[in-house]
Every structure is written in C-alpha cells, then in structure tokens.
Design an enzyme around this catalytic site. Structure first.
Site, PDB file in Angstrom:
ATOM      1  N   ASP A 121       0.973  -1.302   0.024  1.00 30.27           N
ATOM      2  CA  ASP A 121      -0.005   0.045  -0.135  1.00 30.27           C
ATOM      3  C   ASP A 121       0.794   1.210   0.038  1.00 30.27           C
ATOM      4  OD1 ASP A 121      -2.683   0.884   0.054  1.00 30.27           O
ATOM      5  OD2 ASP A 121      -2.367   1.635   2.085  1.00 30.27           O
ATOM      6  N   CYS A 181     -22.029  -7.176  -6.169  1.00 30.03           N
ATOM      7  CA  CYS A 181     -21.391  -6.019  -5.626  1.00 30.03           C
ATOM      8  C   CYS A 181     -21.758  -4.656  -6.126  1.00 30.03           C
ATOM      9  CB  CYS A 181     -19.712  -6.388  -5.705  1.00 30.03           C
ATOM     10  SG  CYS A 181     -19.605  -6.834  -7.732  1.00 30.03           S
ATOM     11  N   CYS A 185     -23.834  -1.365  -4.089  1.00 34.06           N
ATOM     12  CA  CYS A 185     -22.897  -0.245  -4.014  1.00 34.06           C
ATOM     13  C   CYS A 185     -23.619   0.846  -3.426  1.00 34.06           C
ATOM     14  CB  CYS A 185     -21.960   0.060  -5.131  1.00 34.06           C
ATOM     15  SG  CYS A 185     -20.811   1.556  -4.922  1.00 34.06           S
TER      16      CYS A 185
HETATM   17  C1  B12 Z   1      -5.935   4.388  -4.196  1.00 34.98           C
HETATM   18  C2  B12 Z   1      -6.570   3.174  -3.395  1.00 34.98           C
HETATM   19  C3  B12 Z   1      -7.798   3.292  -3.244  1.00 34.98           C
HETATM   20  C4  B12 Z   1      -8.695   4.339  -3.653  1.00 34.98           C
HETATM   21  C5  B12 Z   1      -9.064   4.041  -5.093  1.00 34.98           C
HETATM   22  C6  B12 Z   1      -9.307   2.514  -5.304  1.00 34.98           C
HETATM   23  C7  B12 Z   1      -9.579   2.281  -6.792  1.00 34.98           C
HETATM   24  N1  B12 Z   1     -10.167   1.173  -6.995  1.00 34.98           N
HETATM   25  O1  B12 Z   1      -9.055   3.128  -7.659  1.00 34.98           O
HETATM   26  C8  B12 Z   1     -10.094   4.304  -2.692  1.00 34.98           C
HETATM   27  C9  B12 Z   1      -9.915   5.091  -1.654  1.00 34.98           C
HETATM   28  C10 B12 Z   1     -11.279   4.395  -3.281  1.00 34.98           C
HETATM   29  C11 B12 Z   1      -9.731   2.547  -1.992  1.00 34.98           C
HETATM   30  C12 B12 Z   1     -10.675   2.058  -1.627  1.00 34.98           C
HETATM   31  C13 B12 Z   1     -10.521   0.701  -0.990  1.00 34.98           C
HETATM   32  N2  B12 Z   1      -9.420   0.185  -0.920  1.00 34.98           N
HETATM   33 CO1  B12 Z   1      -7.723   0.864  -1.503  1.00 34.98          CO
HETATM   34  N3  B12 Z   1      -5.882   0.916  -2.398  1.00 34.98           N
HETATM   35  C14 B12 Z   1      -5.731   1.962  -3.180  1.00 34.98           C
HETATM   36  C15 B12 Z   1      -4.176   2.126  -3.543  1.00 34.98           C
HETATM   37  C16 B12 Z   1      -3.412   2.903  -2.762  1.00 34.98           C
HETATM   38  C17 B12 Z   1      -4.022   2.236  -5.174  1.00 34.98           C
HETATM   39  C18 B12 Z   1      -4.885   1.370  -6.062  1.00 34.98           C
HETATM   40  C19 B12 Z   1      -4.971   1.947  -7.235  1.00 34.98           C
HETATM   41  O2  B12 Z   1      -4.100   2.638  -7.648  1.00 34.98           O
HETATM   42  N4  B12 Z   1      -5.724   1.859  -8.342  1.00 34.98           N
HETATM   43  C20 B12 Z   1      -5.884   2.330  -9.574  1.00 34.98           C
HETATM   44  C21 B12 Z   1      -6.831   1.830 -10.308  1.00 34.98           C
HETATM   45  C22 B12 Z   1      -6.744   2.671 -11.731  1.00 34.98           C
HETATM   46  O3  B12 Z   1      -7.207   0.577 -10.192  1.00 34.98           O
HETATM   47  P1  B12 Z   1      -8.329  -0.309 -10.355  1.00 34.98           P
HETATM   48  O4  B12 Z   1      -9.463   0.640 -10.175  1.00 34.98           O
HETATM   49  O5  B12 Z   1      -8.206  -1.100  -9.354  1.00 34.98           O
HETATM   50  O6  B12 Z   1      -8.312  -0.664 -11.822  1.00 34.98           O
HETATM   51  C23 B12 Z   1      -7.723  -1.964 -12.077  1.00 34.98           C
HETATM   52  C24 B12 Z   1      -8.463  -3.078 -12.105  1.00 34.98           C
HETATM   53  O7  B12 Z   1      -9.865  -2.690 -12.238  1.00 34.98           O
HETATM   54  C25 B12 Z   1      -8.070  -3.794 -13.401  1.00 34.98           C
HETATM   55  N5  B12 Z   1      -9.161  -4.036 -14.356  1.00 34.98           N
HETATM   56  C26 B12 Z   1      -9.672  -3.078 -15.028  1.00 34.98           C
HETATM   57  N6  B12 Z   1     -10.463  -3.643 -15.957  1.00 34.98           N
HETATM   58  C27 B12 Z   1     -10.640  -4.985 -15.469  1.00 34.98           C
HETATM   59  C28 B12 Z   1     -11.249  -5.947 -16.542  1.00 34.98           C
HETATM   60  C29 B12 Z   1     -10.681  -7.271 -15.959  1.00 34.98           C
HETATM   61  C30 B12 Z   1     -11.349  -8.552 -16.804  1.00 34.98           C
HETATM   62  C31 B12 Z   1      -9.747  -7.510 -14.927  1.00 34.98           C
HETATM   63  C32 B12 Z   1      -9.144  -8.977 -14.523  1.00 34.98           C
HETATM   64  C33 B12 Z   1      -9.160  -6.419 -14.294  1.00 34.98           C
HETATM   65  C34 B12 Z   1      -9.562  -5.235 -14.690  1.00 34.98           C
HETATM   66  O8  B12 Z   1      -7.104  -2.985 -13.996  1.00 34.98           O
HETATM   67  C35 B12 Z   1      -7.225  -1.716 -13.505  1.00 34.98           C
HETATM   68  C36 B12 Z   1      -5.618  -1.320 -13.443  1.00 34.98           C
HETATM   69  O9  B12 Z   1      -4.932  -2.230 -12.413  1.00 34.98           O
HETATM   70  C37 B12 Z   1      -4.036   0.426  -3.222  1.00 34.98           C
HETATM   71  C38 B12 Z   1      -2.614  -0.036  -2.832  1.00 34.98           C
HETATM   72  C39 B12 Z   1      -1.710  -0.183  -3.991  1.00 34.98           C
HETATM   73  N7  B12 Z   1      -0.419   0.417  -4.030  1.00 34.98           N
HETATM   74  O10 B12 Z   1      -1.998  -0.984  -4.953  1.00 34.98           O
HETATM   75  C40 B12 Z   1      -5.149   0.062  -2.089  1.00 34.98           C
HETATM   76  C41 B12 Z   1      -5.645  -1.246  -2.060  1.00 34.98           C
HETATM   77  C42 B12 Z   1      -6.301  -1.526  -3.486  1.00 34.98           C
HETATM   78  N8  B12 Z   1      -7.028  -1.170  -1.358  1.00 34.98           N
HETATM   79  C43 B12 Z   1      -7.359  -1.807  -0.549  1.00 34.98           C
HETATM   80  C44 B12 Z   1      -8.711  -2.130   0.177  1.00 34.98           C
HETATM   81  C45 B12 Z   1      -8.836  -2.920   1.253  1.00 34.98           C
HETATM   82  C46 B12 Z   1      -9.363  -1.014  -0.303  1.00 34.98           C
HETATM   83  C47 B12 Z   1     -10.866  -1.126   0.319  1.00 34.98           C
HETATM   84  C48 B12 Z   1     -11.480  -2.334   0.450  1.00 34.98           C
HETATM   85  C49 B12 Z   1     -10.899  -0.255   1.802  1.00 34.98           C
HETATM   86  C50 B12 Z   1     -12.326  -0.174   2.477  1.00 34.98           C
HETATM   87  N9  B12 Z   1     -12.998  -1.136   2.862  1.00 34.98           N
HETATM   88  O11 B12 Z   1     -13.155   0.940   2.327  1.00 34.98           O
HETATM   89  C51 B12 Z   1     -11.727  -0.246  -0.811  1.00 34.98           C
HETATM   90  C52 B12 Z   1     -12.279  -1.128  -1.970  1.00 34.98           C
HETATM   91  C53 B12 Z   1     -12.639  -0.290  -2.816  1.00 34.98           C
HETATM   92  C54 B12 Z   1     -12.920  -1.040  -4.311  1.00 34.98           C
HETATM   93  N10 B12 Z   1     -13.969  -1.736  -4.764  1.00 34.98           N
HETATM   94  O12 B12 Z   1     -11.871  -1.097  -4.914  1.00 34.98           O
HETATM   95  C55 B12 Z   1      -6.320  -3.138  -0.847  1.00 34.98           C
HETATM   96  C56 B12 Z   1      -7.181  -4.350  -1.589  1.00 34.98           C
HETATM   97  C57 B12 Z   1      -7.056  -5.694  -1.286  1.00 34.98           C
HETATM   98  C58 B12 Z   1      -7.923  -6.559  -2.054  1.00 34.98           C
HETATM   99  N11 B12 Z   1      -7.930  -7.612  -1.620  1.00 34.98           N
HETATM  100  O13 B12 Z   1      -8.046  -6.320  -3.188  1.00 34.98           O
HETATM  101  C59 B12 Z   1      -5.255  -2.529  -1.455  1.00 34.98           C
HETATM  102  C60 B12 Z   1      -4.481  -3.416  -2.452  1.00 34.98           C
HETATM  103  C61 B12 Z   1      -4.193  -2.102  -0.416  1.00 34.98           C
HETATM  104  C62 B12 Z   1      -3.428  -3.365   0.238  1.00 34.98           C
HETATM  105  N12 B12 Z   1      -2.087  -3.282   0.048  1.00 34.98           N
HETATM  106  O14 B12 Z   1      -3.817  -4.136   0.998  1.00 34.98           O
HETATM  107  N13 B12 Z   1      -8.489   2.233  -2.221  1.00 34.98           N
END
Ligand code: B12
Length: 362
Positions: A121, A181, A185
């Site tokens: 993280d 999910c 939401c």
């Molecule tokens: C910024 C961040 C947040 C932000 C934005 C999250 C986001 N989704 O963008 C906010 C504050 C909203 C947040 C919320 C939460 N977070 Co957070 N967060 C982070 C952080 C620091 C970076 C994530 C990031 O940069 N995302 C960037 C965006 C663009 O990525 P994305 O939306 O996930 O998109 C990806 C996928 O969706 C994928 N994708 C898109 N389309 C498709 C289609 C297919 C078919 C597939 C396979 C994939 C795929 O590709 C994208 C690029 O990677 C990470 C730690 C880290 N350094 O990784 C923790 C992290 C992701 N968070 C975590 C947690 C626990 C949470 C929460 C559950 C906390 C809570 N209970 O409130 C929520 C969950 C919200 C959710 N449903 O995602 C954990 C997740 C653990 C896990 N089991 O997944 C992490 C990994 C921290 C950790 N080290 O444990 N978070």
C-alpha cells in the site's frame, strides 16, 4: 539452492502470511493499456509507467514475491456508525511491514547480498495486479483481489527481488453473474464490472479532506470510515476462515459521541494505532458530525453543539451545518452567540444558513 521459490514460500507461511505466490518483474502491459483508457483517481500518481513497470523501482528485479494476510472477521458490528473491517484492529501497514521485513531477513540469510524492495500500500505499484499475476486470486468485478478460499478480505504486499524464482500461474477469474457487488454499492461508485469511480466510493469520500458538497455528505450516510458493501455481499466472502490474526481483532468502539471527543479519550491509542488515523483526528470528527446529521437523532445534540467552539474552522463549519439540519429552535441562541464571535467567513455563512434553516422549520 534447489527450488529457492519453495523455500521462500515455506518461510512466508511460517512467518504468518496466508498466501504467497511469485511472478516475474516484467511490465504489466494489459494494466497499462487499461489505465491509458481511464481517468485516474487523484490518489494515484498519474504516471502509468511507474505503476506498471516494477523495474523502474528496482532495476535489477527479476521476480516479485506477493503475499496476503486475511483480515476476515466473525464479529458483527455494534456501534452507531460504520467502520470498515480493515480499520477496526491494528494498522495493517505495520503488521505487514513487520512480517515482510522478517521474510526479507530470512531471504538475506540464505542469499547474502540479494537485492530487495518491499511495498504494501506504500508504493505506486499496484498491489492487486501483482497479487493476481502471482496467482493469489483474481481481480473481481468489485475491483478487489478475490481468493477462492480466503475471499477478498485480504491485505496485500510484495517484495521485488533480483532472484530468478519459479513463477506461479494466475488463477482463472471465477466471478459469476451475481453482480451483487454492483447492485449493493451504496454510492453507485461501482458503475459496472471492474470499473470503480474512485472519487465516488465511500471509502474515498470518508478520507477526502476539506469541505465536501452536501450531496456527498448524504452519500456517506452512517460510514465513519471506509465501506465494505462490495465485499460484504460477495458470495466468495461467505464461509471463509475468519479471525486468523489477533492483530486484526476489532478494538475500536464506534460511538459517535466518543469520536467527537477523540482527542481526550482514554483509549486514544487504539485509534492512533488504526489504519483510519492516517488523516488525523479532525477528519474522523468531521465524519462523525456528518453521520449525526445524516441519522438526524437529536440525542447527539448536546455533544454536537460543543463543537461549535472547536478551534478548527472546518469542524465549526460542519457543526453549524449539522445543527441547522437537525436542531430545534432552542439552539438558535447558541448559533447566534457564535456568530457574534466568528471570524471565518465560510463558518459565518454556514451559521446564518443554519439559523435560517431552523427558523424555516419552526
Ligand atoms: C488508491 C487506493 C484506493 C482508492 C481508489 C481505489 C481504486 N479502485 O482505484 C480508494 C480510496 C477508493 C480505495 C478503496 C478501497 N481500498 Co484501496 N487502495 C488504493 C491503492 C493505494 C492504489 C490502488 C490504485 O491505484 N488503483 C488504480 C486503479 C486505476 O486501479 P483499479 O481501479 O483497481 O483498476 C484496475 C483493475 O480494475 C483492473 N481492471 C480493470 N478492468 C478490468 C477487467 C478485467 C477483466 C480484469 C481482470 C481487471 C480489470 O485494471 C485496473 C488497473 O490495474 C492500493 C494499494 C496499492 N498500492 O496498490 C489500495 C488497495 C487496492 N486497497 C485496498 C482496500 C482493502 C480497499 C478497500 C476495501 C478499503 C475499504 N474497505 O474501504 C476499498 C475497496 C474499494 C474498491 N472496490 O476498490 C487493498 C485491496 C486488497 C484486495 N483484496 O484487493 C489494497 C491493495 C491495499 C493493500 N495493500 O492491501 N483504495
């Protein structure tokens, strides 16, 4: 050493990680492509190269060891506001760091001089994408990494290393058509499968600083910190092993009146040692005030009104708004007295609005 990967994985499990897998340090090209097509949240550095190229962080990297710790809990919540499960026990950043350092210590002992870099993280690399490629689970429609045994209540971390280690294969995506999910939401942030509008997610809103629009305050509802709906409704989180790590045992008492007094609480350490404290106490008080305004219960008014003299203009602002929303006419005098002294122009405006709002209700 024969099968160093096996030795490292065994050590990781002995240290207490629930899952461990290994992937290469090659760029995450699919992710880069996806991100290029997306508007990114302000939380992440807008540098797709840094997010998706591990070797920019450790140029000698050849493998990444991905680990996960379960925080699934059997305890139902009792309190008058919602604290996300991940933040109820000790701050996972410390727990993860401690275990990751132990694992690096172990690796260093068997391979002196090895290059390693660890994140959980804490870095721009995407923990979920690394874990997924290392076979720990698949990225679910709710965006979280889901493991078929442990579900998605998992903290993730990784070690980049120059060691050439045998890699795992990713798991197949096992999300079904339930779409629970997305349907559950509360802020419609999960707009469609795999697509979270991050700046609409309650998890983000409860961390967002400053004055947030009224409509967003309503969306926050009774959430003091974070949101679990998209995980709570997920079938893969039913019947998972729970309470595996005593560090994550829920410790916080979610009582709104107490949170308003957080600076003076006897158990203040429980709060400062939780993952919800990184923004400081003011944002928790702000969220407690928003929760009170949203539930409209006047039993909190005697605690709430004291915040009208808080040293922070942000807290005075939200207090004026909340009092205006739920109080009756006997509070007008206190608001007027505050107005006589108030210097901050935004707070003054909110005080006047609150007085008028109460008068309109009379
Ligand atoms: C910024 C961040 C947040 C932000 C934005 C999250 C986001 N989704 O963008 C906010 C504050 C909203 C947040 C919320 C939460 N977070 Co957070 N967060 C982070 C952080 C620091 C970076 C994530 C990031 O940069 N995302 C960037 C965006 C663009 O990525 P994305 O939306 O996930 O998109 C990806 C996928 O969706 C994928 N994708 C898109 N389309 C498709 C289609 C297919 C078919 C597939 C396979 C994939 C795929 O590709 C994208 C690029 O990677 C990470 C730690 C880290 N350094 O990784 C923790 C992290 C992701 N968070 C975590 C947690 C626990 C949470 C929460 C559950 C906390 C809570 N209970 O409130 C929520 C969950 C919200 C959710 N449903 O995602 C954990 C997740 C653990 C896990 N089991 O997944 C992490 C990994 C921290 C950790 N080290 O444990 N978070």
């Amino acid at each position: 050493m024969p099968n160093l990967a096996k030795v490292i994985k065994k050590a990781a499990i002995n240290i207490g990680f629930d899952l461990v897998g290994i992937t290469s340090a090659e760029p995450f090209e699919d992710t880069a492509k996806r991100l290029n097509n997306r508007k990114l949240s302000s939380f992440i550095k807008n540098d797709i190269e840094l997010l998706t190229k591990p070797k920019l962080h450790l140029p000698s990297a050849r493998s990444i060891i991905a680990v996960a710790l379960s925080y699934a809990s059997s305890q139902k919540y009792n309190g008058d506001c919602y604290i996300s499960i991940y933040a109820r026990g000790r701050d996972y950043h410390h727990v993860m760091k401690n275990k990751l350092e132990k694992l690096m210590g172990f690796i260093r002992e068997i391979v002196p001089g090895v290059d390693m870099l660890t994140y959980s993280d804490t870095g721009p690399l995407l923990d979920r994408m690394i874990a997924s490629r290392a076979g720990l689970g698949w990225i679910g429609k709710n965006n979280n990494l889901i493991n078929p045994v442990y579900g998605s209540y998992l903290f993730l971390g990784e070690i980049l290393t120059n060691l050439e280690l045998e890699h795992n294969q990713p798991l197949n995506n096992q999300c079904c058509d339930c779409n629970l999910c997305i349907k559950n939401c509360p802020s419609s942030a999960l707009m469609e499968a795999y697509h979270l509008k991050a700046d609409r997610c309650i998890s983000y809103l409860t961390q967002k600083k400053g004055i947030i629009p009224e409509e967003e305050r309503e969306v926050i509802n009774n959430h003091l910190w974070g949101c679990d709906n998209c995980q709570d409704f997920c079938p893969y989180n039913k019947n998972v092993p729970t309470d595996l790590h005593e560090e994550f045992t829920p410790l916080l008492k979610a009582e709104l009146s107490e949170i308003l007094r957080i600076d003076n609480l006897a158990e203040r350490d429980l709060w400062t040692n939780s993952a919800l404290y990184w923004r400081g106490p003011r944002i928790l008080k702000r969220n407690a005030i928003i929760n009170i305004a949203n539930n409209g219960d006047r039993c909190y008014l005697s605690d709430l009104i004291q915040k009208i003299d808080d040293p922070s203009p942000i807290i005075r602002f939200y207090t004026a708004w909340a009092v205006g929303k739920i109080a009756s006419k006997e509070y007008i005098k206190t608001l007027n007295n505050r107005l006589l002294e108030e210097k901050d122009k935004d707070v003054r405006k909110e005080l006047k609005k609150a007085i008028n709002r109460i008068k309109r209700r009379i």
